[in-house]
Design a protein around this motif. Structure first.
Motif, short mmCIF file in Angstrom:
data_model
loop_
_atom_site.label_atom_id
_atom_site.label_comp_id
_atom_site.label_asym_id
_atom_site.label_seq_id
_atom_site.Cartn_x
_atom_site.Cartn_y
_atom_site.Cartn_z
N CYS A 1 -6.78 12.76 -7.69
CA CYS A 1 -6.52 12.91 -8.85
C CYS A 1 -7.54 13.42 -9.92
N PHE A 2 -8.66 12.89 -9.57
CA PHE A 2 -9.85 13.48 -10.58
C PHE A 2 -10.08 14.81 -10.09
N TYR A 3 -10.09 15.38 -8.91
CA TYR A 3 -10.01 16.86 -8.68
C TYR A 3 -9.04 17.50 -9.29
N LEU B 1 0.80 -0.98 0.01
CA LEU B 1 0.05 0.15 -0.08
C LEU B 1 0.98 1.28 0.06
N ASN B 2 1.88 1.15 0.62
CA ASN B 2 2.83 2.31 0.62
C ASN B 2 3.32 2.70 -0.56
N ASN B 3 3.39 1.90 -1.50
CA ASN B 3 3.86 2.33 -2.92
C ASN B 3 2.99 2.57 -3.82
N HIS B 4 1.69 2.52 -3.64
CA HIS B 4 0.60 3.16 -4.44
C HIS B 4 0.97 4.60 -4.87
N VAL B 5 0.89 5.57 -3.99
CA VAL B 5 1.23 6.73 -4.30
C VAL B 5 2.43 6.86 -4.93
N ILE B 6 3.67 6.40 -4.72
CA ILE B 6 4.71 6.46 -5.30
C ILE B 6 4.69 5.96 -6.87
N ILE B 7 3.78 5.04 -7.29
CA ILE B 7 3.53 4.53 -8.45
C ILE B 7 3.06 5.80 -9.29
N VAL B 8 1.80 6.48 -8.77
CA VAL B 8 1.12 7.36 -9.23
C VAL B 8 2.10 8.58 -9.57
N LEU B 9 2.97 8.83 -8.49
CA LEU B 9 3.68 9.93 -8.84
C LEU B 9 4.84 9.80 -9.64
N LEU B 10 5.17 8.61 -9.79
CA LEU B 10 6.10 8.00 -11.07
C LEU B 10 5.64 8.29 -12.42
N LEU B 11 4.34 7.90 -12.43
CA LEU B 11 3.63 7.95 -13.67
C LEU B 11 3.13 9.37 -14.27
N ILE C 1 -10.46 0.20 0.25
CA ILE C 1 -11.01 0.82 -0.87
C ILE C 1 -11.47 2.37 -0.44
N PHE C 2 -11.85 2.62 0.57
CA PHE C 2 -12.49 3.96 1.21
C PHE C 2 -11.59 4.95 1.81
N ILE C 3 -10.70 4.00 2.00
CA ILE C 3 -9.34 4.75 3.35
C ILE C 3 -8.49 5.15 2.39
N HIS C 4 -7.96 4.01 1.47
CA HIS C 4 -6.53 4.09 0.74
C HIS C 4 -6.89 4.28 -0.79
N TYR C 5 -7.57 3.67 -1.57
CA TYR C 5 -7.68 3.91 -2.81
C TYR C 5 -8.64 4.99 -3.17
N LEU C 6 -9.79 5.24 -2.66
CA LEU C 6 -10.65 6.31 -3.11
C LEU C 6 -9.92 7.63 -3.02
N PRO C 7 -9.32 7.92 -1.85
CA PRO C 7 -8.55 9.25 -1.65
C PRO C 7 -7.76 9.58 -2.64
N ILE C 8 -6.97 8.57 -3.37
CA ILE C 8 -6.07 8.75 -4.28
C ILE C 8 -6.79 9.25 -5.53
N GLY C 9 -7.72 8.36 -5.83
CA GLY C 9 -8.64 8.65 -6.90
C GLY C 9 -9.16 10.04 -7.11
N LEU D 1 -0.88 18.22 -9.24
CA LEU D 1 -1.06 16.82 -8.98
C LEU D 1 -0.14 16.39 -8.00
N SER D 2 1.51 16.54 -8.39
CA SER D 2 2.73 16.06 -7.62
C SER D 2 2.32 16.59 -5.96
N LEU D 3 2.15 17.75 -5.92
CA LEU D 3 2.17 18.72 -4.73
C LEU D 3 0.95 17.87 -3.84
N ILE D 4 -0.38 17.90 -4.51
CA ILE D 4 -1.39 17.18 -3.70
C ILE D 4 -1.38 15.89 -3.35
N LEU D 5 -0.52 14.94 -4.35
CA LEU D 5 -0.35 13.61 -3.89
C LEU D 5 0.37 13.25 -2.59
N VAL D 6 1.42 14.18 -2.68
CA VAL D 6 2.44 14.12 -1.44
C VAL D 6 1.93 14.51 -0.49
#
Length: 236
Positions: A144-146, A51-61, A133-141, A104-109
């Protein structure tokens, strides 16, 4: 325009040829590192599922898109001395990519700074798929969407008229919505200042919580073990 005026003078402090070569020589190793790290994070199931790598993956993309689109546009400008092709469509696209990916980089960090507390101190909140889903994945999504929708509307369909300068980088960055005070305040306060403040506060809070917890369980605190994390937090 406010932002345009701020960018006009500093744009000529460093000659364009020097900028071109600095950008080019920086892009090659940066792009290679991004692809290398992203490849291993996506291929390795253990790393991919952590789970700790998911934001890193999005940031790398996010950074990879920036390196493949925004930097080449800057290289073209510094090589030619003007925006080519001189088109409003290209300018809008460039501004959208540049502003969206930066925010997006700033907000994700900022979001990751909060999630680190959950991953370290509240693992029970992520014990089930529904909770994850609600605490980890949904906030990231949602973040990004916002970010994408906000900049899509304000840059591509602004309630004002942008005026492009093809002799300046990013077409002079003519974000006309910066002349609309409510939108300017929202962008600076919510998209820039709030994430920055969140990163600082929650990173320092994380360090304090780790140190306090170690004291609470009567473990000796060794500076060497925490030196790296302390430097990282202070460098933000």
């Amino acid at each position: 325009m406010i932002q345009n005026k701020l960018l006009q003078e500093p744009d000529f402090l460093i000659p364009y040829p020097i900028r071109f070569w600095v950008y080019l020589f920086s892009l090659i190793p940066s792009l290679a590192c991004s692809i290398f790290v992203l490849y291993h994070l996506l291929i390795d199931k253990v790393l991919h599922n952590a789970l700790n790598n998911h934001v890193i993956i999005v940031l790398l993309l996010n950074n990879l898109v920036y390196q493949l689109i925004d930097i080449p546009l800057s290289l073209s400008f510094y090589h030619l001395g003007n925006v080519w092709p001189a088109s409003p469509i290209l300018c809008l696209f460039w501004m959208f990519i540049d502003e969206t990916l930066f925010s997006l980089s700033l907000i994700l960090v900022g979001g990751a700074s909060i999630q680190r507390h959950i991953l370290i101190f509240h693992k029970q909140w992520l014990s089930t798929n529904k909770k994850r889903i609600f605490i980890h994945y949904l906030p990231i999504g949602v973040l990004c969407f916002y970010c994408i929708v906000f900049h899509f509307i304000t840059i591509l369909f602004p309630p004002c008229q942008n005026r492009f300068n093809y002799n300046m980088s990013v077409c002079g960055y003519p974000l006309c919505y910066y002349d609309i005070r409510p939108m300017l305040v929202w962008d600076i306060a919510i998209n820039k200042m709030l994430p920055t403040l969140t990163i600082v506060v929650f990173s320092i809070a994380l360090l304090v919580r780790v140190l306090l917890q170690r004291r609470r369980i009567h473990q000796h605190i060794q500076w060497r073990k925490h030196k790296k994390m302390t430097i990282q937090l202070l460098a933000i």
